[in-house]
Design a protein around this motif. Sequence first.
Motif, short mmCIF file in Angstrom:
data_model
loop_
_atom_site.label_atom_id
_atom_site.label_comp_id
_atom_site.label_asym_id
_atom_site.label_seq_id
_atom_site.Cartn_x
_atom_site.Cartn_y
_atom_site.Cartn_z
N SER A 57 0.64 -1.57 0.22
CA SER A 57 0.10 -0.27 0.10
C SER A 57 1.38 1.12 0.03
CB SER A 57 -0.89 0.05 1.09
OG SER A 57 -0.46 0.19 2.80
N PHE A 58 2.06 1.54 -0.11
CA PHE A 58 3.33 2.01 -0.34
C PHE A 58 3.16 3.53 -1.34
CE2 PHE A 58 7.27 3.95 -1.19
CZ PHE A 58 7.44 5.42 -0.21
N ARG A 59 3.19 4.29 -1.55
CA ARG A 59 2.33 5.69 -2.43
C ARG A 59 3.49 6.39 -2.07
NH1 ARG A 59 0.37 1.05 -3.05
NH2 ARG A 59 -1.92 0.83 -4.73
N TYR A 60 3.90 6.87 -2.94
CA TYR A 60 4.84 7.78 -2.51
C TYR A 60 4.77 9.11 -4.01
CZ TYR A 60 9.61 10.51 -1.64
OH TYR A 60 10.49 11.42 -1.35
N TRP A 61 3.61 9.70 -4.25
CA TRP A 61 3.13 10.85 -5.40
C TRP A 61 3.68 11.97 -5.21
CZ3 TRP A 61 0.82 8.86 -9.13
CH2 TRP A 61 -0.04 7.32 -8.63
N ASN A 62 3.97 12.32 -6.28
CA ASN A 62 4.75 13.54 -6.53
C ASN A 62 3.52 14.52 -6.20
OD1 ASN A 62 6.15 15.88 -6.94
ND2 ASN A 62 6.95 14.85 -8.76
N GLU A 63 3.66 16.30 -5.98
CA GLU A 63 2.40 17.41 -5.49
C GLU A 63 1.75 16.83 -7.14
OE1 GLU A 63 2.00 22.00 -4.60
OE2 GLU A 63 3.88 20.74 -4.86
N VAL A 64 0.17 16.71 -6.60
CA VAL A 64 -0.89 16.90 -7.58
C VAL A 64 -0.80 15.91 -8.38
CG1 VAL A 64 -1.03 19.82 -7.37
CG2 VAL A 64 -0.09 18.48 -9.48
N GLU A 65 -0.29 15.12 -8.04
CA GLU A 65 -0.62 13.49 -8.69
C GLU A 65 -0.94 12.17 -8.43
OE1 GLU A 65 0.94 13.08 -12.03
OE2 GLU A 65 2.19 14.77 -11.80
N PRO A 66 -1.87 11.57 -8.47
CA PRO A 66 -2.09 11.38 -10.12
C PRO A 66 -2.79 12.53 -10.45
CG PRO A 66 -3.52 9.54 -8.13
CD PRO A 66 -2.60 10.67 -7.73
N ASN A 67 -3.39 12.69 -11.37
CA ASN A 67 -4.23 13.64 -12.17
C ASN A 67 -4.43 13.41 -13.32
OD1 ASN A 67 -1.77 14.21 -13.16
ND2 ASN A 67 -1.52 16.22 -13.20
N GLY A 68 -4.25 12.16 -14.26
CA GLY A 68 -4.45 12.48 -15.37
C GLY A 68 -6.03 11.38 -15.56
N ASN A 69 -6.78 11.18 -16.55
CA ASN A 69 -7.70 10.79 -16.62
C ASN A 69 -7.60 9.48 -17.48
OD1 ASN A 69 -8.06 12.94 -18.72
ND2 ASN A 69 -10.21 12.27 -19.38
N THR A 70 -6.80 9.19 -17.97
CA THR A 70 -5.43 8.45 -18.94
C THR A 70 -4.50 8.08 -18.65
OG1 THR A 70 -5.28 9.83 -20.98
CG2 THR A 70 -7.94 9.37 -21.10
N GLU A 71 -4.08 8.39 -17.57
CA GLU A 71 -2.30 8.35 -17.68
C GLU A 71 -2.70 6.92 -16.29
OE1 GLU A 71 -1.13 12.76 -18.04
OE2 GLU A 71 -1.19 12.36 -16.43
N ASN A 72 -2.38 6.11 -17.21
CA ASN A 72 -2.75 4.85 -16.05
C ASN A 72 -1.31 3.97 -15.54
OD1 ASN A 72 -4.94 5.53 -16.59
ND2 ASN A 72 -5.81 4.30 -18.06
N CYS A 73 -0.63 4.44 -16.47
CA CYS A 73 0.53 4.05 -15.50
C CYS A 73 1.67 4.57 -14.80
CB CYS A 73 1.54 3.33 -16.72
SG CYS A 73 1.45 2.03 -17.86
N VAL A 74 3.40 4.26 -13.53
CA VAL A 74 3.17 5.36 -13.20
C VAL A 74 4.55 5.37 -13.24
CG1 VAL A 74 3.84 5.13 -10.78
CG2 VAL A 74 1.86 5.39 -10.80
N ALA A 75 5.58 6.28 -13.23
CA ALA A 75 7.09 6.86 -13.62
C ALA A 75 7.48 7.76 -11.68
CB ALA A 75 7.38 6.94 -14.75
N ALA A 76 8.96 6.84 -11.88
CA ALA A 76 10.00 7.97 -10.82
C ALA A 76 10.54 8.64 -11.81
CB ALA A 76 10.21 7.00 -9.60
#
Length: 306
Positions: A187-206
């Motif tokens: 369950s660990f998450r380390y989102w950048n500020e205001v992320e996630p934010n895209g309705n078609t952005e379904n994959c994650v990059a560091a």
Amino acid sequence: MNMTEAQSYCREKYTDLATIDNMEDVNLLTSMADLSRMVYPTYSYRAWIGLYDDVNSWRWSLSDRSFYTQEEAEFRNWYSGEPDNYNSREHCAWITNDGQWNDVFCDVLRTAVCMDVRGSNVTFVFISKTMTWTEAQSYCRANHTDLASVRNMEENQKVTELLPSGQSVWIGLFRDSWKWSDGSNSSFRYWNEVEPNGNTENCVAADFSGSGKWEDWTCGQRKAFICYIAKKTKKVVRVRLMKKSSSLDLNDPPVMEDILRELKQKLKDEGVDGDVKLSWRKQSDGKVFHKEKETEKKTTKKRDEL
């Protein structure tokens, strides 16, 4: 590579795309990142990890498969353009008084429609109390059968007829959100500020120009990626099951998936730690389960008595 290519590569050469469990993992990856090799035409210094948004996982709160035919389980009546997963955070569904559905944030307060299931009879009940989707699910399960499943246009009409003018209410449709490629429950998450934010952005990059924090991206972008390799032990166990229903097909893929889920939860309840993966081994005829012969039953019973 794009996300799909990266996943295939990691699974072929290593174990899978990286699952990140804690800040120790983040710091390790940040120290390993070679920024000179992560320069792209736009938005450099990013690398895929194994987190993705499972946008096609819509299902009903009432999970009893005998309640639905395949077509009924997949019935939907979305508004045009929905579901759109606004800001990557719309994981629950409501119905409006015109009978159409929308995906929305699960923590919005709304009234709900529960259902009472008695054999083949289904009764829908409007609940005037405003709740989040999770609160509505708990309320319906405590006081009725579950949040409403809508299996066809006839039931859709019945639900709509209960609604006060202008109201949108929770139904039992929801989906999983962010998952790890390797099936991990981290369950660990380390989102950048205001992320996630895209309705078609379904994959994650560091983003290794910014302390390794995460961003959601469209999966077709080409980026560096991080694989991991895990030490594995493998054990084959024979399972005997007593069927409660003669009509239940144990070789039906959804049934086998449900059994695996229950077995995994049982192992967790018994204190088995770590990332445990369970799978069925098919026999030469392509089936997993076979009806036990009477002689085998007697032998098994005698062995159990010893």
